[in-house]
Write a protein that holds these residues in place. Structure first.
Motif, PDB file in Angstrom:
ATOM      1  N   ALA A  27       8.415   8.358  15.575  1.00  0.00           N
ATOM      2  CA  ALA A  27       8.797   7.315  16.257  1.00  0.00           C
ATOM      3  C   ALA A  27       9.886   6.541  15.655  1.00  0.00           C
ATOM      4  N   LEU A  28      10.028   6.687  14.106  1.00  0.00           N
ATOM      5  CA  LEU A  28      11.090   6.041  13.602  1.00  0.00           C
ATOM      6  C   LEU A  28      12.494   6.746  13.793  1.00  0.00           C
ATOM      7  N   ILE A  29      12.235   8.200  13.643  1.00  0.00           N
ATOM      8  CA  ILE A  29      13.613   8.870  13.720  1.00  0.00           C
ATOM      9  C   ILE A  29      14.058   8.689  15.140  1.00  0.00           C
ATOM     10  N   SER A  30      13.269   8.684  16.261  1.00  0.00           N
ATOM     11  CA  SER A  30      13.729   8.513  17.425  1.00  0.00           C
ATOM     12  C   SER A  30      14.469   7.024  17.669  1.00  0.00           C
ATOM     13  N   ALA A  31      13.645   6.019  17.009  1.00  0.00           N
ATOM     14  CA  ALA A  31      14.440   4.740  17.036  1.00  0.00           C
ATOM     15  C   ALA A  31      15.625   4.889  16.338  1.00  0.00           C
ATOM     16  N   VAL A  32      15.712   5.452  15.252  1.00  0.00           N
ATOM     17  CA  VAL A  32      17.180   5.384  14.432  1.00  0.00           C
ATOM     18  C   VAL A  32      18.243   6.082  15.505  1.00  0.00           C
ATOM     19  N   VAL A  33      17.831   7.166  16.150  1.00  0.00           N
ATOM     20  CA  VAL A  33      18.696   7.621  17.117  1.00  0.00           C
ATOM     21  C   VAL A  33      19.184   6.723  18.286  1.00  0.00           C
ATOM     22  N   GLU A  34      18.315   5.783  18.498  1.00  0.00           N
ATOM     23  CA  GLU A  34      18.749   4.967  19.487  1.00  0.00           C
ATOM     24  C   GLU A  34      19.474   3.771  18.987  1.00  0.00           C
ATOM     25  N   ARG A  35      19.255   3.686  17.736  1.00  0.00           N
ATOM     26  CA  ARG A  35      20.037   2.533  16.925  1.00  0.00           C
ATOM     27  C   ARG A  35      21.630   2.913  16.769  1.00  0.00           C
ATOM     28  N   PHE A  36      21.625   4.430  16.325  1.00  0.00           N
ATOM     29  CA  PHE A  36      23.035   4.818  16.177  1.00  0.00           C
ATOM     30  C   PHE A  36      23.881   4.818  17.417  1.00  0.00           C
ATOM     31  N   ALA A  37      23.102   5.206  18.718  1.00  0.00           N
ATOM     32  CA  ALA A  37      23.711   4.971  19.941  1.00  0.00           C
ATOM     33  C   ALA A  37      24.143   3.667  20.230  1.00  0.00           C
ATOM     34  N   GLU A  38      23.309   2.540  19.858  1.00  0.00           N
ATOM     35  CA  GLU A  38      23.853   1.196  19.943  1.00  0.00           C
ATOM     36  C   GLU A  38      24.991   0.891  19.215  1.00  0.00           C
ATOM     37  N   ARG A  43      24.197  10.692  10.358  1.00  0.00           N
ATOM     38  CA  ARG A  43      24.515  11.155  11.660  1.00  0.00           C
ATOM     39  C   ARG A  43      24.322  12.504  11.678  1.00  0.00           C
ATOM     40  N   TYR A  44      24.625  13.429  10.646  1.00  0.00           N
ATOM     41  CA  TYR A  44      24.611  14.527  10.356  1.00  0.00           C
ATOM     42  C   TYR A  44      23.226  15.032  10.393  1.00  0.00           C
ATOM     43  N   GLY A  45      22.726  14.397   9.752  1.00  0.00           N
ATOM     44  CA  GLY A  45      20.946  14.634   9.373  1.00  0.00           C
ATOM     45  C   GLY A  45      20.439  14.436  10.591  1.00  0.00           C
ATOM     46  N   LEU A  46      20.616  13.543  11.482  1.00  0.00           N
ATOM     47  CA  LEU A  46      20.029  13.529  12.663  1.00  0.00           C
ATOM     48  C   LEU A  46      20.433  14.520  13.795  1.00  0.00           C
ATOM     49  N   PHE A  47      21.647  15.151  13.575  1.00  0.00           N
ATOM     50  CA  PHE A  47      22.064  16.401  14.338  1.00  0.00           C
ATOM     51  C   PHE A  47      21.278  17.590  14.000  1.00  0.00           C
ATOM     52  N   LEU A  48      21.026  17.645  12.657  1.00  0.00           N
ATOM     53  CA  LEU A  48      19.920  18.765  12.381  1.00  0.00           C
ATOM     54  C   LEU A  48      18.826  18.559  12.641  1.00  0.00           C
ATOM     55  N   GLU A  49      18.305  17.351  12.531  1.00  0.00           N
ATOM     56  CA  GLU A  49      16.720  17.055  13.194  1.00  0.00           C
ATOM     57  C   GLU A  49      16.768  17.517  14.684  1.00  0.00           C
ATOM     58  N   ALA A  50      17.898  17.182  15.419  1.00  0.00           N
ATOM     59  CA  ALA A  50      17.574  17.507  16.830  1.00  0.00           C
ATOM     60  C   ALA A  50      17.532  19.116  16.945  1.00  0.00           C
ATOM     61  N   THR A  51      17.982  19.817  16.065  1.00  0.00           N
ATOM     62  CA  THR A  51      18.073  21.120  16.324  1.00  0.00           C
ATOM     63  C   THR A  51      16.425  21.742  16.063  1.00  0.00           C
ATOM     64  N   LEU A  52      15.529  20.910  15.654  1.00  0.00           N
ATOM     65  CA  LEU A  52      14.092  21.038  15.528  1.00  0.00           C
ATOM     66  C   LEU A  52      13.376  20.181  16.523  1.00  0.00           C
ATOM     67  N   ARG A  53      13.719  19.253  16.852  1.00  0.00           N
ATOM     68  CA  ARG A  53      13.292  18.228  17.739  1.00  0.00           C
ATOM     69  C   ARG A  53      14.040  17.994  19.075  1.00  0.00           C
ATOM     70  N   PRO A  54      13.838  18.792  20.123  1.00  0.00           N
ATOM     71  CA  PRO A  54      14.520  18.839  21.171  1.00  0.00           C
ATOM     72  C   PRO A  54      14.590  17.376  22.156  1.00  0.00           C
ATOM     73  N   LEU A  79      15.515  14.844  20.728  1.00  0.00           N
ATOM     74  CA  LEU A  79      16.391  13.892  20.262  1.00  0.00           C
ATOM     75  C   LEU A  79      17.773  14.364  20.858  1.00  0.00           C
ATOM     76  N   ARG A  80      17.796  15.288  21.653  1.00  0.00           N
ATOM     77  CA  ARG A  80      19.190  15.840  21.854  1.00  0.00           C
ATOM     78  C   ARG A  80      19.775  15.197  23.094  1.00  0.00           C
ATOM     79  N   ASP A  81      19.002  14.807  24.065  1.00  0.00           N
ATOM     80  CA  ASP A  81      19.678  13.970  25.196  1.00  0.00           C
ATOM     81  C   ASP A  81      20.095  12.524  24.647  1.00  0.00           C
ATOM     82  N   PRO A  82      19.456  11.913  23.809  1.00  0.00           N
ATOM     83  CA  PRO A  82      19.932  10.543  23.164  1.00  0.00           C
ATOM     84  C   PRO A  82      21.468  11.021  22.406  1.00  0.00           C
ATOM     85  N   LEU A  83      21.187  11.748  21.661  1.00  0.00           N
ATOM     86  CA  LEU A  83      22.358  12.020  20.885  1.00  0.00           C
ATOM     87  C   LEU A  83      23.495  12.326  21.741  1.00  0.00           C
ATOM     88  N   ALA A  84      23.303  13.399  22.822  1.00  0.00           N
ATOM     89  CA  ALA A  84      24.395  13.792  23.472  1.00  0.00           C
ATOM     90  C   ALA A  84      25.157  13.017  24.469  1.00  0.00           C
TER      91      ALA A  84
END
Length: 185
Positions: free
Chosen positions: A49-60, A103-114, A116-121
């Motif tokens: 949940a924390l990582i998902s929220a971090v992805v949203e914060r990055f987008a913001e 950011r790159y850490g989250l990209f790598l995380e998205a390779t393992l947690r699909p 996360l891909r949509d919000p990052l994309a």
């Protein structure tokens, strides 16, 4: 003034960028945010949940940053565009280094947690729309295609500079200028 939630997420980005994904724990975020133990867990019950929220914060943060940039930066030609992009890379490698590593850490995380891909994309697509507008305005025949090529190239430059700290690749600034001029001309 950032909200408590934003402070925690920004602290999480700092932990991720300065210490790596293995160090990203609720306790580490609490400490980095100078908040009492348990603060992060009150908002984000699990690490996922924390990582998902971090992805949203990055987008913001990206959206806010690009809205600010686009009000001040309007390249009139490819040379100005190249100079602006070199400045972007310098900032990503300098004062924003921890954010870039995160950011790159989250990209790598998205390779393992699909999930996360949509919000990052989506965030990447929005940024590229703004950049494609610049390319259209300076006369690119294929602004969307050129934008993809330029951003993918810059991602590679940034990643190599972070990983090898200038030990591979020579003068990246001159290479960026040549490549942007070639891709967009």
């Amino acid at each position: 003034m950032p909200s408590r939630r934003e402070q925690l997420l920004d602290a999480a980005i700092g932990v991720l960028g300065n210490q790596g994904s293995r160090a990203l724990t609720h306790r580490a975020v609490d400490a980095a945010a100078s908040m009492p133990y348990g603060s992060t867990a009150n908002y984000y019950k699990t690490r996922d949940a924390l990582i998902s929220a971090v992805v949203e914060r990055f987008a913001e943060r990206d959206r806010i940053g690009w809205e600010t940039i686009t009000t001040f930066v309007r390249p009139a030609n490819t040379a100005e565009l190249a100079a602006g992009l070199i400045g972007y890379v310098q900032r990503a490698l300098g004062p924003e280094r921890a954010v870039t590593v995160a950011r790159y850490g989250l990209f790598l995380e998205a390779t393992l947690r699909p999930e996360l891909r949509d919000p990052l994309a989506e965030s990447a697509r929005e940024l590229r729309k703004w950049a494609a507008t610049w390319l259209r305005e300076i006369g690119s025949a294929d602004p969307e295609g050129d934008c993809e090529a330029v951003f993918d190239y810059l991602d590679g430059v940034i990643l190599h500079q972070l990983a090898f700290d200038g030990q591979v690749g020579g003068d990246w600034q001159a290479a960026v200028e040549r490549t942007v001029l070639r891709l967009v001309a």
